[in-house]
Design a protein around this motif. Structure first.
Motif, PDB file in Angstrom:
ATOM      1  N   PHE A 146       8.170  87.591 178.572  1.00 37.91           N
ATOM      2  CA  PHE A 146       6.814  87.983 178.966  1.00 37.91           C
ATOM      3  C   PHE A 146       6.916  88.965 180.131  1.00 37.91           C
ATOM      4  O   PHE A 146       7.577  88.674 181.128  1.00 37.91           O
ATOM      5  CB  PHE A 146       6.040  86.741 179.407  1.00 37.91           C
ATOM      6  N   GLY A 147       6.248  90.119 179.983  1.00 33.62           N
ATOM      7  CA  GLY A 147       6.302  91.083 181.079  1.00 33.62           C
ATOM      8  C   GLY A 147       4.943  91.539 181.556  1.00 33.62           C
ATOM      9  O   GLY A 147       4.743  91.770 182.741  1.00 33.62           O
ATOM     10  N   CYS A 148       3.985  91.700 180.625  1.00 33.14           N
ATOM     11  CA  CYS A 148       2.702  92.274 181.059  1.00 33.14           C
ATOM     12  C   CYS A 148       1.496  91.680 180.356  1.00 33.14           C
ATOM     13  O   CYS A 148       0.400  91.720 180.887  1.00 33.14           O
ATOM     14  CB  CYS A 148       2.719  93.792 180.869  1.00 33.14           C
TER      15      CYS A 148
ATOM     16  N   CYS B 238      19.415  93.340 185.745  1.00 31.34           N
ATOM     17  CA  CYS B 238      18.887  91.966 185.739  1.00 31.34           C
ATOM     18  C   CYS B 238      18.820  91.420 184.321  1.00 31.34           C
ATOM     19  O   CYS B 238      18.922  90.231 184.109  1.00 31.34           O
ATOM     20  CB  CYS B 238      17.532  91.886 186.430  1.00 31.34           C
TER      21      CYS B 238
ATOM     22  N   TYR C 284      16.362  91.236 182.156  1.00 33.83           N
ATOM     23  CA  TYR C 284      15.131  90.602 181.663  1.00 33.83           C
ATOM     24  C   TYR C 284      14.466  91.414 180.547  1.00 33.83           C
ATOM     25  O   TYR C 284      13.963  90.861 179.586  1.00 33.83           O
ATOM     26  CB  TYR C 284      14.165  90.413 182.824  1.00 33.83           C
ATOM     27  N   CYS C 285      14.486  92.727 180.687  1.00 35.54           N
ATOM     28  CA  CYS C 285      13.837  93.582 179.682  1.00 35.54           C
ATOM     29  C   CYS C 285      14.740  93.873 178.497  1.00 35.54           C
ATOM     30  O   CYS C 285      14.315  94.460 177.512  1.00 35.54           O
ATOM     31  CB  CYS C 285      13.409  94.912 180.296  1.00 35.54           C
TER      32      CYS C 285
ATOM     33  N   ILE D 174       9.769  99.208 179.414  1.00 33.47           N
ATOM     34  CA  ILE D 174      10.047  99.487 180.826  1.00 33.47           C
ATOM     35  C   ILE D 174      11.281  98.705 181.266  1.00 33.47           C
ATOM     36  O   ILE D 174      11.452  97.542 180.905  1.00 33.47           O
ATOM     37  CB  ILE D 174       8.848  99.069 181.704  1.00 33.47           C
TER      38      ILE D 174
ATOM     39  N   ARG E 264      12.676  97.976 184.991  1.00 34.41           N
ATOM     40  CA  ARG E 264      12.416  98.194 186.413  1.00 34.41           C
ATOM     41  C   ARG E 264      13.720  98.382 187.190  1.00 34.41           C
ATOM     42  O   ARG E 264      13.713  98.956 188.276  1.00 34.41           O
ATOM     43  CB  ARG E 264      11.612  97.004 186.938  1.00 34.41           C
TER      44      ARG E 264
ATOM     45  N   MET F 145      10.417  92.935 186.403  1.00 37.10           N
ATOM     46  CA  MET F 145       9.975  92.729 185.021  1.00 37.10           C
ATOM     47  C   MET F 145       9.640  91.263 184.757  1.00 37.10           C
ATOM     48  O   MET F 145       8.773  90.957 183.947  1.00 37.10           O
ATOM     49  CB  MET F 145      11.043  93.213 184.025  1.00 37.10           C
ATOM     50  N   GLU F 146      10.338  90.375 185.427  1.00 37.24           N
ATOM     51  CA  GLU F 146       9.962  88.962 185.340  1.00 37.24           C
ATOM     52  C   GLU F 146       8.968  88.680 186.461  1.00 37.24           C
ATOM     53  O   GLU F 146       9.343  88.697 187.639  1.00 37.24           O
ATOM     54  CB  GLU F 146      11.202  88.082 185.531  1.00 37.24           C
ATOM     55  N   PRO F 147       7.712  88.409 186.131  1.00 40.41           N
ATOM     56  CA  PRO F 147       6.768  88.063 187.197  1.00 40.41           C
ATOM     57  C   PRO F 147       7.199  86.733 187.826  1.00 40.41           C
ATOM     58  O   PRO F 147       7.944  85.974 187.210  1.00 40.41           O
ATOM     59  CB  PRO F 147       5.436  87.901 186.456  1.00 40.41           C
TER      60      PRO F 147
ATOM     61  N   TRP G  84       3.182  83.319 186.707  1.00 39.32           N
ATOM     62  CA  TRP G  84       2.333  84.424 187.161  1.00 39.32           C
ATOM     63  C   TRP G  84       2.232  85.443 186.033  1.00 39.32           C
ATOM     64  O   TRP G  84       3.212  85.707 185.330  1.00 39.32           O
ATOM     65  CB  TRP G  84       2.940  85.105 188.398  1.00 39.32           C
TER      66      TRP G  84
ATOM     67  N   ARG H 299       1.236  89.541 184.971  1.00 40.40           N
ATOM     68  CA  ARG H 299       1.463  90.816 185.661  1.00 40.40           C
ATOM     69  C   ARG H 299       0.328  91.112 186.623  1.00 40.40           C
ATOM     70  O   ARG H 299       0.528  91.635 187.720  1.00 40.40           O
ATOM     71  CB  ARG H 299       1.612  91.957 184.629  1.00 40.40           C
TER      72      ARG H 299
END
Lengths: 155, 764
Positions: free
Chosen positions: A36-38, A97, A99-100, A131, A133, B365-367, B445, B447
C-alpha cells in the motif's frame, strides 16, 4: 462469499463489492507482498496483474476481479519474464528500501512481456506510474535492459 | 482457531529472535559465549561512544554459528534502504573469513543497553559501527582458529581461517565453521592483544566493487517483512482521524455512523498532546475494524468537528513574508569575525540575495504503520522504526509497563528519511492495543495521513550579503538563516536554530573570508518540525551554493575557480574555531573540516562532468559542493530547459569523499538516491499551509520524481581522501548540493536565477 482466482488458485472470501483488491488480498487472504502506498492509484506500489495487464489494486474493487486471473508478486517467478526481471533486479542491485520494488517488478514484467526490447522512452512510459522515493530509477532502467538482454539471449 | 501471536507469519527477517534461538538450539546452534571486551582507547564522549548506549563489540551479541555452517549476524541498526544490514554484516563476515553466501542477517530488537546505540539517523551507522563490527568478526576468527588448533593438536600459528573453514596447510587438514561451532562455544576468549584485524589487502568484501544484498531476493519476491506485513488471526486494524491543524481537538463525531460500517468494531479516542509534543500522538479518533478497508470507510463516516487551535492562522505566504521581514534585521549571532559593516561600507561591489525553501514531507513509500500486542502484562511491538530504543521507551510508558516487559521488533523500513525516528505512530498502536488485550492491533497511516501529519522539513528564508574587492575576492560575508527549529517539538518557546542545525552549513562554512557574520533571527513554529534527510544542510547549502554562483557571476569569474578561491588554501579547520562545538558529535581533533578534501571532490566532479565545455543553447552545467555529515560531496548537473519550459536533466555527476569506502556499491546507490531526492525537493517539493493545515494530500499534489524526471544518467565518483581519515557519513551528504547545482545549471542554460523553491512553473 465470493471467489477470486489468485496466482492460479481459487480463493473464497467475504468482502464487500467496493473493497479494493489490495486490501482483500493483503488483509483477508494474507498475501502481503503487494504494498500500500497511496490508495489513489498514483504510486504503483500495489501493482498486480489482471489477465496479464498491470493494474493498481488499491483502486480496483474486488467486484471487478471476478472471473479474471489475478497474479501478484508471490507468483511472478513462475512467469519466465517475471523471473528474469527479479534476477536482473538483484544482479543490478536495484532495491534500496525495497518497498516499491514489488510494484516495479510487476510493471517491468508487464512491459517486457509485450515488448522485449523497450527503448528508454518506452521504459519511461511504462514505468512512470511507479514511484520510488529512494530514487532507484537509473538502476531500474538498467535492470530492465539487463532482463531484456537475458530474455533475448535465452530465447 | 486463533493462533498465538508467536506463530505469526514472519518470513526471512529473523524478527522473532526467541524463536530463532529456540529453533536453532534444537538443531545445535551455538552462540559464541565470549565475554570479551576490546580495550577502549577512544575518547568517550565523541562518535559512537558519545551516543546513548555507546557501541559494543562482543561477538556473543552479534554472531551465532550453527552446526550446518550458517553464520547468523545480528544487525542492530535499522534498514531503510541504505543497505546497512548488508554492509555491517559484510564487515563482520570479512573479518571472520565467513563466506557471504553462508551468512544470514538477523535483526536486533530495540535494546540499547544490550546492543549499544541503535538510533539510525545522522548518517552514523557505518561511521560508528565499522570498527566495533571488525573487532567482533576478528575475535570470532581468532576463536575459530583456536578451536581448530586445539582439536588438531597443532600450533595456532600454523592454522588459519579462510573462506568459511580453518585450514592446517601442512597437514592438509580443513574444518568448516559449522564443524567448529561447538568447540568454539567452549573456548575461553582471547584477549585484546591476541586479536589481529585484517590488513586491507586481505579484505574479501570490505571496499570491493560488488553488488551484494542481504535482502534483495526477499524484496523482489514479496517475502521481505515491512511494518504492515505481520499477520495474526484475530488481528484488528485501525486508522485514526487526526486534527487537521496542529493543536486542535475533536469536539464532536458520529461514532454510530462509523460503527454502522460493516467490519468496524470500535471507535475510540486517542488523547493528543499540545506543543511541545515531542513524539507523542497528535490525538484524534481511532476507528478499529476487522480489516484496513473497513477502518478507512468507518473513518470517513465519523464526520469529526475540530476545535480552534493556536495554529489556525498558519498560512504559508504570510509566514514567508514574516520571515522575510525578520531576515532584514540582525538576529542571534552564531559566528562572527572581522568587521563586516566596514567591509560592506567600503566595498566596490556588493551583492545580496534572499532565498526561500518551503516545508517538504518525507513521504516514504511505506506510510507510518505499527502493530502492537498487549498480552499477559507483556507488550510487543512490530514497527518500521529508525529509533528502536526510543520507540520501546515510549511504548512501555504508554502501556504502563517496565522496559523489560516491552519489546520492540524492528521490521524493514519502507523508507525512513527521518520520519520514522518519531514514535508517534507507534504510540497510537499501543493505545489501540490497550483496548484489545490479547489481540494484535495495527495502526495504518494512509498517504493523506502521512502528508498532513508529518514532522515536516523546516521552511526557511536565507538572506545573504557579500562584498567583493576590485579583484573579485569576497571580503565580507553575511548569512542570516530564518527557520523554525526542530527544538520546537521538544521544548516551549524555541525560536532559534540549535547547534545541530546552525552547524549544518550555516555557521560552519569553511570560507577564507576576512569579515564574516552568521546570524539566526528567531521565529515561531506552527507545525511539527523534524529531521528530513540532510536536515538544515538543505536550506543552508542551497543558499550558500546559489549565492557563490551569483557572486562568481558578479565578479566575472568561473564558478569553480571562484569557489576554490573562496575556500582558500588547503587546510584542516578545527570546527571549534568556527564556533561549532557540535561537529556532528565527532571529535574535532580527528574530524576537522578539510578544505583540501572539499577541493578534491570539486575538481573531480568538475573534470568528470567536462566543466567549462561549450554547451548548446538552452543547456547548461551547474555546480555545487557541500560539506556535511563529515563527508564532502560535489555535484555537477547538466540540464536543458526547452522552449516550453520543460526541464530535462541529462546527467548528474557526483563526487564524494567519505573516507574509506566500505561498501562502494551502497555508497553509489545512496548518492543516486540523494540525487533524486534533491531533484524532487528542488523541482516540485512543497507542503504549504492554509488556515493551519497542509494543502497537499497525496502524490497528485505533492509530486515526487518519477522515472521520466530522473536524470538520464547519474555518474558517481568515489574520491580517495589520499590520507588517513576517519569515516564520514553516506546516507545524507549527497542531498544538499543537488538543488543548488540544478538551479545553477538552469541559470547557465537560461540566465534565470531560481531563488525560491520549488522551481515549479517558474521556467514556463
Amino acid at each position: 462469499m465470493r471467489t477470486i482466482r489468485l496466482n492460479g488458485e481459487e480463493h473464497r472470501l467475504d468482502a464487500p463489492d467496493d473493497m479494493p483488491l489490495l486490501w482483500a488480498i493483503r488483509d483477508i487472504l494474507g498475501f502481503t507482498g503487494t504494498k500500500f502506498g497511496c490508495g489513489m492509484g498514483l504510486c504503483g506500489a500495489c501493482t498486480m496483474h489482471m489477465d496479464g495487464q498491470p493494474i493498481r489494486s488499491c483502486v480496483t474493487p474486488i467486484s471487478a476481479a471476478e472471473g479474471r486471473e489475478i497474479t501478484t508478486i508471490e507468483a511472478i517467478s513462475k512467469d519466465s519474464v517475471g523471473e528474469k526481471v527479479q534476477q536482473a533486479w538483484v544482479k543490478v542491485g536495484v532495491p534500496q528500501c525495497g518497498y516499491c520494488q514489488c510494484g516495479q517488478v510487476m510493471s517491468a514484467t508487464a512491459l517486457l512481456s509485450h515488448n522485449s526490447s523497450p527503448k528508454d522512452s518506452e521504459i519511461d512510459e511504462a514505468m512512470s506510474g511507479n514511484i520510488c522515493r529512494c530514487g532507484t530509477y537509473s538502476r531500474i532502467r538498467k535492470a530492465i535492459h539487463t532482463a531484456s538482454a537475458e530474455l533475448k539471449g535465452g530465447a | 482457531m486463533e493462533k498465538s501471536f508467536e506463530n505469526l507469519t514472519i518470513t526471512n527477517h529473523g524478527i522473532d529472535r526467541r524463536g530463532f534461538l529456540k529453533g536453532m538450539g534444537a538443531t545445535g546452534v551455538l552462540l559464541l559465549t565470549a565475554n570479551w571486551s576490546w580495550s577502549q582507547e577512544q575518547q568517550k564522549k565523541y562518535g559512537g561512544e558519545g551516543m546513548p548506549g555507546g557501541t559494543k563489540n562482543d561477538p556473543k551479541l552479534f554472531i551465532a554459528i550453527s552446526q550446518d555452517g550458517t553464520v547468523y549476524i545480528t544487525c542492530t541498526r535499522s534498514e531503510m534502504g541504505q543497505g546497512i544490514r548488508t554492509s555491517l554484516a559484510l564487515v563482520v563476515a570479512d573479518e571472520m573469513e565467513a563466506d557471504w553466501e553462508k551468512c544470514r542477517v538477523v535483526q536486533a530488537e530495540g535494546d540499547e543497553e544490550k546492543y549499544g546505540n541503535q538510533n539510525t539517523d545522522g548518517s552514523r551507522s557505518m561511521r560508528h559501527w565499522y570498527e566495533p563490527m571488525r573487532q567482533c568478526g576478528a575475535v570470532a576468527r581468532a576463536m575459530l582458529e583456536q578451536a581448530a588448533s586445539l582439536g588438531w593438536g597443532v600450533d595456532l600459528e600454523d592454522v588459519r581461517a579462510t573462506k568459511h573453514s580453518v585450514v592446517f596447510p601442512r597437514g592438509r587438514r580443513r574444518a568448516g565453521f559449522g564443524e567448529l561451532a561447538e568447540a568454539v562455544a567452549r573456548l575461553p576468549v582471547p584477549t585484546g592483544s591476541a586479536i589481529r584485524l585484517k590488513r586491507s589487502n586481505e579484505f574479501r568484501y570490505i571496499g570491493k566493487e560488488q553488488t551484494l544484498s542481504a535482502d534483495g531476493e526477499d524484496i523482489v519476491s514479496g517475502k521481505a517483512t515491512y511494518g504492515a506485513d505481520l499477520r495474526s488471526v484475530g488481528m484488528v486494524y485501525a486508522v485514526v482521524s487526526r486534527p487537521p491543524v496542529f493543536g486542535s481537538k475533536a469536539t464532536s463525531y458520529d461514532a454510530d455512523a462509523a460503527m454502522n460500517v460493516k467490519g468496524v468494531i470500535k471507535v475510540m479516542e486517542i488523547e493528543g498532546t499540545m506543543a511541545p509534543s515531542e513524539f507523542k500522538p497528535l490525538g484524534g479518533i481511532a476507528v478499529v475494524a476487522e480489516n484496513t478497508w473497513a477502518a478507512m470507510k468507518g473513518r470517513e463516516a465519523l464526520k469529526v468537528e475540530w476545535s480552534d487551535s493556536p495554529n489556525d492562522q498558519y498560512e504559508s505566504q504570510d509566514y514567508r513574508r514574516q520571515m522575510e521581514e525578520v531576515s532584514k534585521k540582525p538576529g542571534k549571532e552564531i559566528r562572527a569575525h572581522g568587521d563586516l559593516e566596514d567591509a560592506l561600507a567600503k566595498a566596490k561591489k556588493k551583492h545580496a540575495a534572499t532565498y526561500y525553501l518551503p516545508h517538504v514531507a518525507h513521504a516514504p513509500m511505506e506510510p507510518p504503520v505499527a502493530t502492537a500486542l498487549l498480552k499477559d502484562d507483556f507488550l510487543e511491538v512490530w514497527a518500521p522504526t529508525q529509533a528502536p530504543q526510543a520507540a520501546r521507551t515510549h511504548a512501555a510508558e504508554r502501556a504502563g509497563l517496565p522496559l523489560e516487559k516491552t519489546r520492540v521488533n524492528v521490521t524493514l523500513l519502507g523508507g525512513g528519511f527521518g520520519r520514522k525516528s518519531k514514535a508517534d505512530f507507534i504510540n497510537e498502536a499501543v493505545e489501540v492495543a490497550k483496548a484489545f488485550p490479547g489481540k494484535a492491533a495495527r495502526v495504518q497511516w494512509t498517504r493523506e495521513d502521512d502528508l498532513r501529519h508529518d514532522y515536516l522539513h523546516t521552511v526557511s528564508i536565507e538572506h545573504l550579503e557579500a562584498s567583493l574587492s576590485s579583484r573579485g575576492k569576497v571580503t565580507g560575508w553575511l548569512h542570516r538563516s530564518v527557520a523554525p527549529t526542530i527544538m520546537s517539538i521538544f521544548a516551549p518557546d524555541q525560536r532559534n536554530q540549535a547547534a545541530f542545525e546552525s552547524n549544518m552549513g550555516h555557521g560552519n562554512v569553511p570560507f577564507a573570508v576576512p569579515n564574516l557574520r552568521i546570524e539566526n533571527p528567531g521565529v515561531d513554529a506552527h507545525t511539527r518540525i523534524g529531521w528530513f534527510r540532510s536536515v538544515s544542510n538543505i536550506p543552508h547549502g542551497f543558499a550558500t551554493q546559489s549565492f557563490v554562483s551569483e557572486l562568481a557571476e558578479e565578479a566575472g569569474k568561473d564558478h569553480l575557480k571562484f569557489y576554490l578561491d573562496l575556500l582558500g588554501e588547503d587546510r584542516e579547520i578545527d570546527p571549534r574555531s568556527m564556533n561549532d562545538g557540535w561537529n556532528h558529535g565527532e571529535n574535532p581533533e580527528t574530524y576537522p573540516v578539510d578544505t583540501g578534501r572539499l577541493r578534491k571532490v570539486m575538481e573531480t566532479a568538475a573534470k568528470e562532468a567536462g566543466w567549462g565545455k561549450r554547451m548548446r543553447k538552452g543547456r547548461g552545467l551547474g555546480f555545487a559542493a557541500h560539506y556535511s555529515f563529515v563527508s564532502y560531496v560535489a555535484a555537477v548537473l547538466d540540464v536543458e530547459v526547452k522552449k516550453t519550459g520543460e526541464l530535462v536533466i541529462h546527467k548528474a555527476t557526483m563526487a564524494i569523499d567519505c573516507g574509506a569506502q566500505i561498501n562502494p556499491d551502497r555508497i553509489r546507490s545512496q548518492m543516486e538516491g540523494s540525487c533524486i531526492m534533491g531533484v524532487g525537493l528542488a523541482t516540485t517539493g512543497e507542503i504549504s499551509f492554509d488556515k493551519g493545515a497542509p494543502k497537499q494530500s497525496n502524490f497528485h499534489d505533492y509530486q515526487v520524481p518519477r522515472i521520466p524526471q530522473a536524470p538520464k544518467e547519474i555518474a558517481v565518483h568515489l574520491v580517495d581522501p589520499g590520507k588517513e581519515v576517519e569515516l564520514g557519513g553516506v546516507g545524507e551528504p549527497g542531498v544538499p548540493p543537488i538543488a543548488p547545482a540544478l538551479c545553477n545549471a538552469i541559470h547557465a542554460a537560461t540566465g534565470k536565477r531560481i531563488r525560491s523553491l520549488p522551481i515549479g512553473e517558474q521556467l514556463t
